[in-house]
Design a protein around this motif. Structure first.
Motif, mmCIF file in Angstrom:
data_model
loop_
_atom_site.group_PDB
_atom_site.id
_atom_site.type_symbol
_atom_site.label_atom_id
_atom_site.label_comp_id
_atom_site.label_asym_id
_atom_site.label_seq_id
_atom_site.Cartn_x
_atom_site.Cartn_y
_atom_site.Cartn_z
ATOM 1 N N ASP A 456 -5.064 -2.138 2.612
ATOM 2 C CA ASP A 456 -5.902 -1.651 1.511
ATOM 3 C C ASP A 456 -5.221 -1.948 0.179
ATOM 4 N N TYR A 457 -6.006 -1.879 -0.887
ATOM 5 C CA TYR A 457 -5.510 -2.227 -2.219
ATOM 6 C C TYR A 457 -4.322 -1.383 -2.641
ATOM 7 N N ARG A 458 -4.382 -0.080 -2.326
ATOM 8 C CA ARG A 458 -3.301 0.800 -2.778
ATOM 9 C C ARG A 458 -1.968 0.349 -2.213
ATOM 10 N N SER A 459 -1.928 0.107 -0.914
ATOM 11 C CA SER A 459 -0.678 -0.337 -0.289
ATOM 12 C C SER A 459 -0.270 -1.711 -0.776
ATOM 13 N N LEU A 460 -1.223 -2.605 -0.882
ATOM 14 C CA LEU A 460 -0.907 -4.002 -1.158
ATOM 15 C C LEU A 460 -0.585 -4.262 -2.621
ATOM 16 N N TYR A 461 -1.066 -3.399 -3.535
ATOM 17 C CA TYR A 461 -0.904 -3.690 -4.964
ATOM 18 C C TYR A 461 -0.264 -2.572 -5.787
ATOM 19 N N HIS A 462 -0.429 -1.314 -5.393
ATOM 20 C CA HIS A 462 -0.015 -0.213 -6.270
ATOM 21 C C HIS A 462 1.216 0.559 -5.796
ATOM 22 N N HIS A 463 1.450 0.592 -4.499
ATOM 23 C CA HIS A 463 2.493 1.474 -3.974
ATOM 24 C C HIS A 463 3.818 0.752 -3.710
ATOM 25 N N PHE A 464 4.892 1.547 -3.691
ATOM 26 C CA PHE A 464 6.174 1.082 -3.167
ATOM 27 C C PHE A 464 6.091 1.194 -1.646
ATOM 28 N N GLU A 465 6.305 0.092 -0.950
ATOM 29 C CA GLU A 465 6.128 0.043 0.496
ATOM 30 C C GLU A 465 7.347 -0.604 1.152
ATOM 31 N N ASN A 466 7.402 -0.491 2.471
ATOM 32 C CA ASN A 466 8.421 -1.239 3.211
ATOM 33 C C ASN A 466 7.890 -1.613 4.594
ATOM 34 N N GLY A 467 8.393 -2.694 5.117
ATOM 35 C CA GLY A 467 7.972 -3.164 6.433
ATOM 36 C C GLY A 467 9.134 -3.832 7.135
ATOM 37 N N CYS A 468 8.880 -4.257 8.361
ATOM 38 C CA CYS A 468 9.909 -4.951 9.123
ATOM 39 C C CYS A 468 9.259 -6.094 9.892
ATOM 40 N N PHE A 469 9.705 -7.309 9.618
ATOM 41 C CA PHE A 469 9.226 -8.501 10.315
ATOM 42 C C PHE A 469 10.148 -8.766 11.503
ATOM 43 N N MET A 470 9.565 -8.954 12.671
ATOM 44 C CA MET A 470 10.342 -9.159 13.897
ATOM 45 C C MET A 470 9.860 -10.417 14.605
ATOM 46 N N ALA A 471 10.786 -11.139 15.216
ATOM 47 C CA ALA A 471 10.432 -12.362 15.935
ATOM 48 C C ALA A 471 11.344 -12.554 17.140
ATOM 49 N N ASP A 472 10.749 -13.081 18.205
ATOM 50 C CA ASP A 472 11.506 -13.448 19.411
ATOM 51 C C ASP A 472 12.289 -12.264 19.972
ATOM 52 N N CYS A 473 11.638 -11.097 20.017
ATOM 53 C CA CYS A 473 12.315 -9.920 20.558
ATOM 54 C C CYS A 473 11.347 -9.097 21.405
ATOM 55 N N GLN A 474 11.895 -8.212 22.203
ATOM 56 C CA GLN A 474 11.099 -7.418 23.133
ATOM 57 C C GLN A 474 10.111 -6.519 22.405
ATOM 58 N N ALA A 475 10.455 -6.072 21.209
ATOM 59 C CA ALA A 475 9.567 -5.194 20.452
ATOM 60 C C ALA A 475 8.228 -5.857 20.161
ATOM 61 N N VAL A 476 8.224 -7.177 19.987
ATOM 62 C CA VAL A 476 6.972 -7.902 19.738
ATOM 63 C C VAL A 476 6.039 -7.751 20.928
ATOM 64 N N VAL A 477 6.575 -7.926 22.119
ATOM 65 C CA VAL A 477 5.781 -7.790 23.343
ATOM 66 C C VAL A 477 5.299 -6.351 23.510
ATOM 67 N N GLU A 478 6.174 -5.389 23.194
ATOM 68 C CA GLU A 478 5.805 -3.979 23.322
ATOM 69 C C GLU A 478 4.692 -3.608 22.356
#
Length: 519
Positions: A456-478
């Motif tokens: 949504d716009y609020r998250s994408l443009y107005h708020h301070f946010e954080n995320g975690c990008f993961m690749a080639d790990c078991q968490a992706v499958v989970e």
């Protein structure tokens, strides 16, 4: 464990009263300003001319800006139809990104903190060689947010928020040096009391404990005396952007991040806040679906930096850290997992929408499938085009949204986006047991994200946010398997919205959709 009391309920009630009082004061101030300017326009032609010229300049400036059209058009229409109100509202909340002073403060803190993160060129080269499309996204994140990619980090995925809470409590009990906690919402109730009991014990053991929360996010859960209560028991506490009467240019930006860091070795993030409903202790909207991850190893450094940024930049009146090195240090850890992990932060203080660009990049790079779970679906034309184009390429694109809304007004806007997506092949599912608050994406069995960033716009443009990008790990499958299980509990509304007859695109919904970016 502390129990809910009449005093606790009174504090929550007082918080709601403070919110209502502040909103009324702000509305009265806006009405007063608009009334004064309108009356002046009636009696002074030069002021009327100035208002029209200012409106024209703002419209031209908006048209020429780099903002997405979904963000520009509502303001352009509002300013052209209602010049005085449109100009007033735009100057109050439309500029986004706070004051020039706030931008300078965040830039200064970042210039000290971000260079302390490790160089990850070797790790970046590995992921580019092993999974080129994931490597390209990791490269984008590192280049534009300055958060590196890591290996030597173990990841645990929690498909329920309460599992994350239980794991946090165990790790908090082991803290030896410091505990950092930053959350959009904290409720002074059962879930928080479990945490507070552990924090109090750790403070007595000499551990430095810091708690940071967003005032708007917590205003219905706690009152202002929460800070005094925390400080009285030795927990350092700060509030992000206190909500109060008065025209606040920084009002539109909130801290939506969710982070726990323990000794710089273990970190938690995800979609859940520290309030009872997130852990299904209470059920205001049916069952609550939320998720999170636990990191242990090198990547926790990035979560530490993200917390320290907000703690030190939020106010120039507080005594800030002069030495970050005691919180950012290397320690010997041998991870069992070999996957790639990249915690990152997104800020409205710059002109880069990292959260949105990561999502769009995953959609564009997907070859087989790209699935999302989000509590709200209020997206830009650019993301709509990316989702639809991927579906037309033959990619299996699916989005899971709530079956029971927490905000009916926003839910109607969310549903208004369905038809434009499903007619191009995107599939939409609504989770029937209740409200899904998780913010996740997964693509092609090789990459995924988990964090705080809604579609949504609020998250994408107005708020301070954080995320975690993961690749080639078991968490992706989970994460993929969890989404499959969740879709089994959903109603597939794709066909219902295929023709547009049930797409809620009546005049009222169209009007709300037009101004969705202002909500």
């Amino acid at each position: 464990m502390k129990q809910d009391t009449l005093e606790g309920k009174a504090r929550t009630k007082n918080g709601v009263k403070r919110l209502c009082f502040s909103i009324i004061c702000i509305l009265l101030e806006v009405i007063f300003i608009i009334t004064i300017v309108t009356r002046l326009n009636e009696y002074a032609e030069i002021i009327n001319l100035f208002t029209r010229i200012l409106s024209g300049i703002l419209v031209l400036g908006l048209y020429a800006s780099n903002k997405t059209s979904s963000m520009k058009m509502p303001w352009v229409i509002l300013i052209l139809i209602f010049p005085i109100m449109g100009v007033g509202l735009y100057l109050l909340i439309g500029l986004n990104g706070g004051t020039h002073k706030m931008r300078e403060r965040y830039a200064e803190i970042d210039s000290k903190l971000l260079p302390m993160l490790p160089d990850s060129q070797e790790c970046l080269s590995k992921i580019k060689e092993k999974i080129p499309k994931a490597g390209n996204i990791a490269s984008y994140i590192q280049r534009n947010s300055q958060y590196p990619i890591y290996q030597n980090t173990d990841i645990v995925y929690f498909d329920e928020a309460v599992k994350g809470l239980e794991a946090q409590l165990k790790d908090l009990e082991k803290a030896q040096k410091f505990i950092f906690m930053e959350y959009h919402a904290i409720e002074d109730a059962e879930a928080w009391h479990k945490i507070q009991d552990v924090l109090e014990e750790r403070v007595k053991a000499g551990v430095e404990v810091r708690v940071f929360y967003d005032d708007m996010g917590s205003i219905g859960f706690i009152n202002t005396d929460f800070v005094k209560k925390m400080e009285a028991i030795g927990i350092h506490c700060r509030v992000f952007n206190p909500f109060m009467p008065g025209l606040n240019l920084f009002l539109n930006n909130r801290d939506h991040r969710k982070i726990t860091v323990i000794d710089g070795k273990v970190g938690f993030t995800g979609g859940y806040n520290l309030a009872n409903e997130y852990f299904n202790y209470t059920h205001p909207y049916g069952q609550w679906k939320d998720t999170g991850i636990r990191l242990e190893g090198d990547a926790v450094q990035s979560l530490t930096v993200t917390f320290l940024e907000m703690w030190n930049a939020v106010s120039d009146k507080d005594a800030n850290d002069s030495d970050f090195s005691k919180y950012l240090f290397h320690y010997d850890y041998a991870a069992q997992q070999t996957g790639f992990v990249q915690p990152y932060a997104d800020s409205p203080m710059d002109n880069e929408q990292v959260g949105e660009e990561v999502y769009i990049s995953m959609i564009n790079k997907a070859e087989k499938y790209c699935w999302f779970m989000t509590p709200y679906l209020i997206i830009t034309d650019e993301m709509t085009h990316a989702l639809c184009l991927a579906a037309k390429r033959g990619v299996d694109v699916r989005i899971i949204t709530p079956g029971i809304p927490d905000k009916k007004f926003i839910y109607n806007i969310t549903r208004s986006f369905y038809h434009g997506l499903v007619k191009h092949g995107v599939r939409v599912y609504e989770w029937t047991p209740g409200f899904c608050h998780a913010k996740m994406s997964v693509a092609d069995d090789c990459m995924a994200t988990c964090g705080t960033i809604n579609l949504d716009y609020r998250s994408l443009y107005h708020h301070f946010e954080n995320g975690c990008f993961m690749a080639d790990c078991q968490a992706v499958v989970e994460i993929k398997n969890d989404l499959i299980r969740t879709m089994g509990e959903c109603r597939d509304v794709t066909d219902q919205y295929q023709t547009g007859r049930s797409a809620y695109l009546r005049l009222g919904q169209l009007f709300m959709r037009l101004f969705a970016g202002l909500l």
